[in-house]
Write an enzyme that holds these catalytic residues in place. Structure first.
Site: not given
Ligand code: 9MG
Length: 278
Positions: A223, A257
């Site tokens: 990010k 994730r």
């Molecule tokens: C689709 N997506 C992109 N970043 C995300 C994040 O931090 N959390 C979740 N649940 N989906 C995300």
């Protein structure tokens, strides 16, 4: 605590669950033209499963700030062949990353078990009725605004308190729509309508989000806030993401994730081995 995702259950406490990211947009797994190369996408998913992912999160629309919207029909055309092929070849738990009930329905009909909803701030309840009807797992992510507008000027009096109030409110609305609380996981939505300072406050306050007795999911992989803080390009951000991951799990987060499954699993296993000896 249990997270029920149709026929699958994750029972916590247990080692953190790693969710591998599979973006099936033409710029990620291109067939050389406009379409997604299904075989390449499935091979990538299998690789993530072989190095420790327990969930594959499949998305057909970019959620980057300012990304253009995609129609439900185009999104379905991108994700469905991949979901079907993955179901045919593996026993992976599949999460559909979408804001659209029609896309979620098509994915669930093809065997997906989880809806990852970055637009849980929605007012209408069509998505939640679908989740109630199918017994799917649901990730309720916090976002201020929409991907098109969210980074314009995000504002909070106290971001940790406001995100926690949002979670309490969503759990109530989900219950009203028929979604059992054991279907839901909560996500603060790092980078979704947040400044660098907001993201750091959320990461520092991660322990406060466990009070709802629901699994907390964290997404920090690649990010831009990491790039902004440390002056790093996308391909240089993994060590910082691992630091965030380990600290968040130490505070109670339980689903991660990530694009970088092998490295994330190793970092988690190392930290958890140390914590077991405490
Ligand atoms: C689709 N997506 C992109 N970043 C995300 C994040 O931090 N959390 C979740 N649940 N989906 C995300």
């Amino acid at each position: 605590m249990k997270w029920r995702c149709r026929e699958v259950e994750f029972v916590f406490p247990r080692p953190a669950v790693v969710m591998g990211i599979l973006n099936v947009t033409p710029d990620s797994f291109s067939d050389g033209g406009q379409f997604v190369d299904v075989a390449k996408a499935v091979v990538h998913a299998q690789k993530m499963l072989s190095v420790g992912a327990e969930i594959i999160d499949i998305g057909g629309e970019s959620t980057r700030p300012g990304a253009p919207e995609v129609s439900a029909a185009d999104e379905i055309a991108r994700v469905l062949p991949v979901i079907k092929q993955l179901k045919a070849e593996t026993t992976a738990v599949i999460s559909i990353d979408t804001q659209k009930p029609d896309v979620a329905r098509a994915a669930l009909e093809s065997g997906a078990q989880i809806v990852n909803d970055i637009a849980a701030c929605r007012e209408e309840d069509a998505m939640w009725r679908l989740v109630a009807e199918t017994g799917a797992g649901y990730v309720a992510m916090h976002m201020q605004g929409t991907p098109q507008t969210m980074q314009a000027n995000p504002q909070y009096a106290d971001v940790v308190t406001e995100v926690n109030e949002f979670f309490a409110d969503r759990l109530q609305r989900l219950a009203a729509a028929g979604v059992s609380s054991d279907q839901t996981a909560l996500d603060v939505g790092i980078g979704f309508g947040k400044t660098l300072e907001h993201n750091l406050q959320l990461l520092a306050g991660m322990r406060h989000f466990t009070k709802h007795q629901r699994p907390v999911l964290l997404g920090v992989s690649r990010k831009s806030f990491v790039g902004r803080l440390l002056g790093l390009e996308v391909n240089e951000r993994l060590p910082a993401a691992l630091a965030c991951t380990v600290d968040a799990i130490g505070q109670g987060a339980s689903i991660i994730r990530t694009h970088d499954v092998a490295e994330t699993c190793r970092a988690i296993r190392m930290a958890e081995a140390i914590w077991e000896k405490r």
